[in-house]
Scaffold this motif. Structure first.
Motif, PDB file in Angstrom:
ATOM      1  N   ASN A   2       3.708  10.202  -7.035  1.00 19.18           N
ATOM      2  CA  ASN A   2       4.679  10.587  -8.068  1.00 19.18           C
ATOM      3  C   ASN A   2       3.996  10.722  -9.425  1.00 19.18           C
ATOM      4  N   PHE A   3       3.081   9.807  -9.720  1.00 18.09           N
ATOM      5  CA  PHE A   3       2.354   9.858 -10.981  1.00 18.09           C
ATOM      6  C   PHE A   3       1.510  11.133 -11.041  1.00 18.09           C
ATOM      7  N   ALA A   4       0.787  11.417  -9.957  1.00 21.98           N
ATOM      8  CA  ALA A   4      -0.066  12.609  -9.926  1.00 21.98           C
ATOM      9  C   ALA A   4       0.789  13.862 -10.016  1.00 21.98           C
ATOM     10  N   PHE A   5       1.929  13.885  -9.330  1.00 19.39           N
ATOM     11  CA  PHE A   5       2.821  15.049  -9.370  1.00 19.39           C
ATOM     12  C   PHE A   5       3.350  15.268 -10.772  1.00 19.39           C
ATOM     13  N   SER A   6       3.800  14.180 -11.435  1.00 17.13           N
ATOM     14  CA  SER A   6       4.357  14.325 -12.778  1.00 17.13           C
ATOM     15  C   SER A   6       3.252  14.676 -13.787  1.00 17.13           C
ATOM     16  N   SER A   7       2.021  14.192 -13.570  1.00 15.47           N
ATOM     17  CA  SER A   7       0.909  14.563 -14.462  1.00 15.47           C
ATOM     18  C   SER A   7       0.576  16.035 -14.332  1.00 15.47           C
ATOM     19  N   ASN A   8       0.617  16.547 -13.120  1.00 18.57           N
ATOM     20  CA  ASN A   8       0.318  17.967 -12.895  1.00 18.57           C
ATOM     21  C   ASN A   8       1.381  18.877 -13.501  1.00 18.57           C
ATOM     22  N   ARG A   9       2.613  18.441 -13.521  1.00 16.61           N
ATOM     23  CA  ARG A   9       3.703  19.262 -14.047  1.00 16.61           C
ATOM     24  C   ARG A   9       3.620  19.357 -15.566  1.00 16.61           C
ATOM     25  N   LYS A  10       3.095  18.346 -16.241  1.00 18.17           N
ATOM     26  CA  LYS A  10       3.054  18.331 -17.701  1.00 18.17           C
ATOM     27  C   LYS A  10       1.997  19.285 -18.241  1.00 18.17           C
ATOM     28  N   THR A  11       0.997  19.598 -17.466  1.00 15.47           N
ATOM     29  CA  THR A  11      -0.075  20.464 -17.955  1.00 15.47           C
ATOM     30  C   THR A  11       0.212  21.912 -17.754  1.00 15.47           C
ATOM     31  N   LYS A  49       0.840  -1.205   0.000  1.00 15.65           N
ATOM     32  CA  LYS A  49       0.000   0.000   0.000  1.00 15.65           C
ATOM     33  C   LYS A  49       0.870   1.248   0.000  1.00 15.65           C
ATOM     34  N   HIS A  50       1.928   1.209   0.792  1.00 20.72           N
ATOM     35  CA  HIS A  50       2.843   2.344   0.872  1.00 20.72           C
ATOM     36  C   HIS A  50       3.522   2.586  -0.487  1.00 20.72           C
ATOM     37  N   GLN A  51       3.992   1.514  -1.116  1.00 20.98           N
ATOM     38  CA  GLN A  51       4.641   1.651  -2.416  1.00 20.98           C
ATOM     39  C   GLN A  51       3.653   2.171  -3.463  1.00 20.98           C
ATOM     40  N   PHE A  52       2.415   1.688  -3.419  1.00 20.90           N
ATOM     41  CA  PHE A  52       1.414   2.159  -4.363  1.00 20.90           C
ATOM     42  C   PHE A  52       1.126   3.640  -4.130  1.00 20.90           C
ATOM     43  N   ARG A  53       1.025   4.053  -2.860  1.00 18.92           N
ATOM     44  CA  ARG A  53       0.758   5.450  -2.541  1.00 18.92           C
ATOM     45  C   ARG A  53       1.886   6.343  -3.080  1.00 18.92           C
ATOM     46  N   ILE A  54       3.134   5.911  -2.897  1.00 15.60           N
ATOM     47  CA  ILE A  54       4.279   6.684  -3.409  1.00 15.60           C
ATOM     48  C   ILE A  54       4.218   6.753  -4.930  1.00 15.60           C
ATOM     49  N   PHE A  55       3.936   5.604  -5.569  1.00 16.10           N
ATOM     50  CA  PHE A  55       3.818   5.590  -7.024  1.00 16.10           C
ATOM     51  C   PHE A  55       2.719   6.555  -7.475  1.00 16.10           C
ATOM     52  N   TRP A  56       1.566   6.482  -6.822  1.00 19.16           N
ATOM     53  CA  TRP A  56       0.437   7.312  -7.215  1.00 19.16           C
ATOM     54  C   TRP A  56       0.746   8.796  -7.002  1.00 19.16           C
TER      55      TRP A  56
END
Length: 94
Positions: free
Chosen positions: A85-94, A76-83
């Protein structure tokens, strides 16, 4: 004839297969060996052996459950970190 008194630790070691030679004592190979030894055990040793075995089974089960719980928590912790990071990188691209 030799009388051999066996106590709790013998049965626990035998059940765990920790001493290969104990099988030769319990399962003699020849009729001559059978007639030479009389095995005697206090009744309390049987009950104590069963009690120790049950305690060890509970500890093993508890340990296994803790390992599984820790693995689930880690996933769960690894998934939360992945998510995150994914959300952070998605926000930066827009």
């Amino acid at each position: 004839m030799t009388t051999l008194y066996l106590e709790t630790n013998f049965f626990i070691g035998f059940a765990k297969n920790q001493d290969k030679d104990s099988q030769l004592l319990i399962y003699p190979q020849t009729s001559e060996q059978i007639s030479q030894i009389k095995i005697v055990t206090p009744a309390i040793c049987y009950m104590e052996s069963l009690s120790v075995q049950e305690d060890e089974r509970r500890r093993r089960h508890s340990f296994t459950e803790r390992l599984e719980r820790n693995k689930r928590t880690e996933r769960k912790h690894q998934f939360r970190i992945f998510w995150e990071n994914f959300a952070f990188s998605s926000n930066r691209k827009t």
